[in-house]
Design a protein around this motif. Structure first.
Motif, PDB file in Angstrom:
ATOM      1  N   PRO A 176      43.650  41.284  27.097  1.00  0.00           N
ATOM      2  CA  PRO A 176      44.180  40.500  28.148  1.00  0.00           C
ATOM      3  C   PRO A 176      43.955  38.931  28.180  1.00  0.00           C
ATOM      4  CG  PRO A 176      43.029  42.586  28.905  1.00  0.00           C
ATOM      5  CD  PRO A 176      42.699  42.357  27.420  1.00  0.00           C
ATOM      6  N   PHE A 177      44.964  38.415  28.714  1.00  0.00           N
ATOM      7  CA  PHE A 177      44.846  36.733  28.324  1.00  0.00           C
ATOM      8  C   PHE A 177      46.082  36.084  29.363  1.00  0.00           C
ATOM      9  CE2 PHE A 177      46.352  32.875  25.463  1.00  0.00           C
ATOM     10  CZ  PHE A 177      44.873  32.549  25.371  1.00  0.00           C
ATOM     11  N   ASN A 178      45.780  34.906  29.536  1.00  0.00           N
ATOM     12  CA  ASN A 178      46.715  34.000  30.482  1.00  0.00           C
ATOM     13  C   ASN A 178      47.535  33.388  29.604  1.00  0.00           C
ATOM     14  OD1 ASN A 178      46.470  35.498  33.084  1.00  0.00           O
ATOM     15  ND2 ASN A 178      44.857  34.449  33.508  1.00  0.00           N
ATOM     16  N   LYS A 179      48.753  33.532  29.413  1.00  0.00           N
ATOM     17  CA  LYS A 179      49.501  32.440  28.559  1.00  0.00           C
ATOM     18  C   LYS A 179      49.697  31.144  29.251  1.00  0.00           C
ATOM     19  CE  LYS A 179      52.869  35.526  27.874  1.00  0.00           C
ATOM     20  NZ  LYS A 179      54.152  36.350  27.279  1.00  0.00           N
ATOM     21  N   SER A 180      49.689  30.997  30.567  1.00  0.00           N
ATOM     22  CA  SER A 180      49.969  30.095  31.425  1.00  0.00           C
ATOM     23  C   SER A 180      48.696  29.042  31.137  1.00  0.00           C
ATOM     24  CB  SER A 180      50.240  30.504  32.591  1.00  0.00           C
ATOM     25  OG  SER A 180      49.229  31.046  33.548  1.00  0.00           O
ATOM     26  N   ASP A 181      47.537  29.631  30.577  1.00  0.00           N
ATOM     27  CA  ASP A 181      46.727  28.719  30.628  1.00  0.00           C
ATOM     28  C   ASP A 181      46.297  28.033  29.411  1.00  0.00           C
ATOM     29  OD1 ASP A 181      45.731  29.704  33.075  1.00  0.00           O
ATOM     30  OD2 ASP A 181      44.308  30.777  32.567  1.00  0.00           O
ATOM     31  N   VAL A 182      47.343  28.321  28.351  1.00  0.00           N
ATOM     32  CA  VAL A 182      47.094  27.343  27.169  1.00  0.00           C
ATOM     33  C   VAL A 182      48.649  26.838  26.686  1.00  0.00           C
ATOM     34  CG1 VAL A 182      45.221  28.617  26.423  1.00  0.00           C
ATOM     35  CG2 VAL A 182      47.280  29.768  25.748  1.00  0.00           C
ATOM     36  N   THR A 183      48.835  26.044  25.842  1.00  0.00           N
ATOM     37  CA  THR A 183      50.029  25.606  25.137  1.00  0.00           C
ATOM     38  C   THR A 183      49.711  25.738  23.771  1.00  0.00           C
ATOM     39  OG1 THR A 183      49.072  23.409  25.330  1.00  0.00           O
ATOM     40  CG2 THR A 183      50.590  24.350  27.288  1.00  0.00           C
ATOM     41  N   ILE A 184      50.936  25.537  23.103  1.00  0.00           N
ATOM     42  CA  ILE A 184      50.792  25.607  21.624  1.00  0.00           C
ATOM     43  C   ILE A 184      50.447  24.314  21.233  1.00  0.00           C
ATOM     44  CG2 ILE A 184      52.193  25.757  19.346  1.00  0.00           C
ATOM     45  CD1 ILE A 184      53.927  27.857  20.574  1.00  0.00           C
ATOM     46  N   GLY A 185      49.271  24.034  20.540  1.00  0.00           N
ATOM     47  CA  GLY A 185      48.527  22.796  20.192  1.00  0.00           C
ATOM     48  C   GLY A 185      47.755  22.469  21.245  1.00  0.00           C
ATOM     49  N   GLY A 186      47.477  23.188  22.187  1.00  0.00           N
ATOM     50  CA  GLY A 186      46.600  22.736  23.378  1.00  0.00           C
ATOM     51  C   GLY A 186      45.810  24.044  23.828  1.00  0.00           C
ATOM     52  N   ILE A 187      44.852  24.482  22.906  1.00  0.00           N
ATOM     53  CA  ILE A 187      43.921  25.568  23.371  1.00  0.00           C
ATOM     54  C   ILE A 187      42.623  25.253  23.741  1.00  0.00           C
ATOM     55  CG2 ILE A 187      45.434  26.982  21.641  1.00  0.00           C
ATOM     56  CD1 ILE A 187      42.979  27.081  20.207  1.00  0.00           C
ATOM     57  N   VAL A 188      41.933  25.971  24.446  1.00  0.00           N
ATOM     58  CA  VAL A 188      40.557  25.877  24.554  1.00  0.00           C
ATOM     59  C   VAL A 188      39.924  26.880  23.558  1.00  0.00           C
ATOM     60  CG1 VAL A 188      38.591  26.291  25.964  1.00  0.00           C
ATOM     61  CG2 VAL A 188      40.818  25.292  27.092  1.00  0.00           C
ATOM     62  N   ALA A 189      39.401  26.503  22.379  1.00  0.00           N
ATOM     63  CA  ALA A 189      38.541  27.537  21.818  1.00  0.00           C
ATOM     64  C   ALA A 189      38.085  28.692  22.084  1.00  0.00           C
ATOM     65  CB  ALA A 189      38.191  26.621  20.526  1.00  0.00           C
ATOM     66  N   GLU A 190      36.981  28.345  23.052  1.00  0.00           N
ATOM     67  CA  GLU A 190      36.244  29.514  23.756  1.00  0.00           C
ATOM     68  C   GLU A 190      36.971  30.705  24.256  1.00  0.00           C
ATOM     69  OE1 GLU A 190      33.485  32.163  24.186  1.00  0.00           O
ATOM     70  OE2 GLU A 190      33.252  30.436  22.982  1.00  0.00           O
ATOM     71  N   TYR A 191      38.043  30.021  25.042  1.00  0.00           N
ATOM     72  CA  TYR A 191      39.137  31.090  25.696  1.00  0.00           C
ATOM     73  C   TYR A 191      39.906  31.705  24.714  1.00  0.00           C
ATOM     74  CZ  TYR A 191      42.374  32.643  29.228  1.00  0.00           C
ATOM     75  OH  TYR A 191      43.246  33.388  29.908  1.00  0.00           O
ATOM     76  N   SER A 192      40.338  31.233  23.604  1.00  0.00           N
ATOM     77  CA  SER A 192      41.020  31.898  22.669  1.00  0.00           C
ATOM     78  C   SER A 192      40.439  32.657  21.950  1.00  0.00           C
ATOM     79  CB  SER A 192      41.936  30.848  21.638  1.00  0.00           C
ATOM     80  OG  SER A 192      42.771  30.020  22.340  1.00  0.00           O
ATOM     81  N   ARG A 193      39.176  32.519  21.679  1.00  0.00           N
ATOM     82  CA  ARG A 193      38.220  33.582  20.953  1.00  0.00           C
ATOM     83  C   ARG A 193      37.828  34.730  21.784  1.00  0.00           C
ATOM     84  NH1 ARG A 193      35.600  28.856  18.609  1.00  0.00           N
ATOM     85  NH2 ARG A 193      34.299  28.711  20.448  1.00  0.00           N
ATOM     86  N   SER A 194      37.628  34.401  22.842  1.00  0.00           N
ATOM     87  CA  SER A 194      37.082  35.548  23.795  1.00  0.00           C
ATOM     88  C   SER A 194      38.139  36.538  24.833  1.00  0.00           C
ATOM     89  CB  SER A 194      36.072  35.005  24.842  1.00  0.00           C
ATOM     90  OG  SER A 194      34.872  34.632  23.953  1.00  0.00           O
ATOM     91  N   GLY A 195      39.221  35.816  25.023  1.00  0.00           N
ATOM     92  CA  GLY A 195      40.313  36.607  25.753  1.00  0.00           C
ATOM     93  C   GLY A 195      39.773  36.402  27.479  1.00  0.00           C
TER      94      GLY A 195
END
Length: 513
Positions: free
Chosen positions: A244-263
């Motif tokens: 589970p993830f919120n696509k609205s919280d990230v953009t391509i080229g604009g991620i938060v690494a910890e959020y992407s690692r953990s979902g």
């Protein structure tokens, strides 16, 4: 009290707790917990691993990022064999091969009608070659899938920088790729762009086109829409890893690494993580570089596939167009050590009981013994409304092991938040590890222990937990040191081992049960 009597008492306790909930008619499966994967996402996850192929003019110019001005004549592999790439992938357990059909230099590995910078301008196959076409035929012959990377950044194309013209050009090339070569299972994207040119990529239009042309494709990028980047190029996911993830919280080229690692435990979209890493220091082949060892790849496997992700391993062909002998040897060793470890499940013939069973003890559809079967389509389900969720495994003889494998039926949603595992030592249950999140597959390492009786306790979950697989294995190749003792705070610390006698009210030691 003898150990045998202790275990019999525990079995009786669990059976009595479940007996009163027996139903007259078998109940249906429990409701899924949203979000859940699509068909394409589910097939992607089941494949576990993909082989990445970085190949192009960079291979021949000893570079990572081409300028877009290399003479097409440099692309001249003397013995290119896509069949070799596909065979190594299939023999190594990789579910698909993903090819860099076009990297940042803009050189196309297929004869695109939209550019003169492609294999058609090279001396390879006298200008009639098609790497994408040859790989497409090769993977189908091996029964695995095809994936393609089409770089957004194009350092050769003159219209790059003109938003409308370049997006039309890019979508035209994407259309060529997705209509000429049969089924494509994955399209791999990133947000790469140059610092010296203003360029806006129309990702939503790209995604719509890709899904329109390929019904069973998954699209990878920083932000999905189908699979997400894990946030590093080391192949390592977070110890806690939610699909589970919120696509609205990230953009391509604009991620938060910890959020992407953990979902996201509370995520509204199903976007599982993909872990990319190269077998060599670079992504393209360089004569001066050497591959990682098989045991290093095994460690990456534990930290990617073993943390609810897919591993995409880059293995670049050399200037002859073949995967080099030393890389081939590492891949074969990696395959063999995984076979040795996971071919012997010491829980395969265990006797299993549980604190409750959905529909009662006679309902084999949700019996705890389902957790001994390979796959995720049968599972143990507890009775609704229970205060605790436990499974007891009698291995029938004492065994030594240092790897635990758990799986959830992710088609029903990802549920488990925290769990722990106990073993029976004398007449007391002692906790050997604690963890967070299971998902499609969780592999937990710890220093080798010997035990006959194990207990899986789910401490918290988003809904009634469902367990599809439980197994214990011996890994003779890895060295694991005890560390990170104590209860994790939604970050899994189960690479270490701990022994703790549990006297809590909810889970008394067997001496007082």
């Amino acid at each position: 009290m003898s150990t045998l009597l202790v275990v019999l008492v525990v079995h009786l306790h669990l059976l009595l707790r479940a007996h009163g909930a027996a139903a007259v008619a078998a109940p249906p499966p429990p409701l899924p917990v949203l979000p859940v994967p699509s068909y394409a996402q589910l097939q992607w996850q089941l494949s576990e691993m993909a082989l990445f192929i970085h190949f192009g003019p960079n291979t021949f110019t000893d570079s990572e990022w081409g300028t877009g001005h290399a003479d097409p004549a440099v692309f001249a592999p003397s013995a290119l064999d896509a069949g070799q790439w596909a065979r190594l992938a299939a023999e190594g357990g990789f579910g698909r091969v993903v090819l860099t059909a076009k990297h940042h230099d803009g050189f196309c590995l297929w004869p695109s009608a939209l550019t003169d910078y492609s294999v058609a301008a090279s001396p390879w196959r006298d200008g009639t070659g098609d790497v994408v076409g040859e790989l497409s035929a090769a993977v189908r012959a091996e029964g695995i899938g095809l994936g393609l990377y089409l770089s957004p950044w194009d350092r050769h194309e003159p219209v790059y920088g003109d938003t409308v013209a370049y997006n039309e050009h890019y979508m035209g090339q994407m259309t060529e790729l997705l209509t000429r070569y049969g089924d494509v299972e994955e399209v791999w994207l990133d947000g790469a762009k140059g610092d010296d040119t203003e360029m806006h990529y129309m990702f939503d239009a790209w995604f719509a086109l890709i899904h329109q042309l390929q019904r069973r494709v998954v699209i990878f990028s920083d932000a999905g829409p189908d699979t997400r980047w894990v946030g590093d190029e080391a192949g390592v996911a977070g110890r806690t890893c939610w699909s589970p993830f919120n696509k609205s919280d990230v953009t391509i080229g604009g991620i938060v690494a910890e959020y992407s690692r953990s979902g996201d435990l509370f995520g509204e979209d199903w976007v599982p993580a993909e872990c990319d890493v190269s077998i060599r220091p670079g992504w393209f082949w360089h004569a001066s570089e050497k591959p990682k060892s098989a045991t290093t790849l095994l460690d990456i496997y534990y930290k990617s596939v073993g943390r609810n992700c897919l591993l995409i391993l880059n293995v670049p062909p050399n200037t002859s167009g073949l995967i080099s002998d030393e890389d081939t040897q590492v891949l074969q060793e990696f395959t063999e050590i995984r076979r040795i470890i996971f071919s012997q499940n010491y829980a395969a013939n265990a006797t299993v009981s549980a604190s409750s069973v959905r529909g009662g003890l006679d309902n084999l559809q949700f019996a705890p013994s389902n957790a001994l079967q390979d796959g995720i389509y049968s599972y143990w389900a507890p009775q609704e409304g229970q205060a605790s969720w436990e499974m007891l495994f009698d291995l029938k003889r004492s065994a030594s092991f240092n790897v635990l494998q758990l799986q959830e039926p992710i088609q029903m949603g990802q549920r488990v938040i925290e769990f722990h595992v106990d073993i029976l030592v004398g007449e007391l249950w002692q906790t050997i590890l604690e963890g967070t999140t299971i998902g499609y597959k969780r592999l937990l390492q710890f220093p080798a222990i010997e035990a006959r009786y194990l207990k899986l306790c789910v401490d918290s979950a988003r809904a009634d937990p469902l367990i599809a697989f439980f197994g214990v294995f011996m890994d003779p190749f890895s060295v694991v040191y005890g560390s990170d003792h104590g209860k994790p705070s939604h970050t899994n610390s189960s690479e270490g081992i701990m022994l703790r006698t549990d006297h809590t009210a909810g889970d008394k030691s067997t001496a007082t049960m």
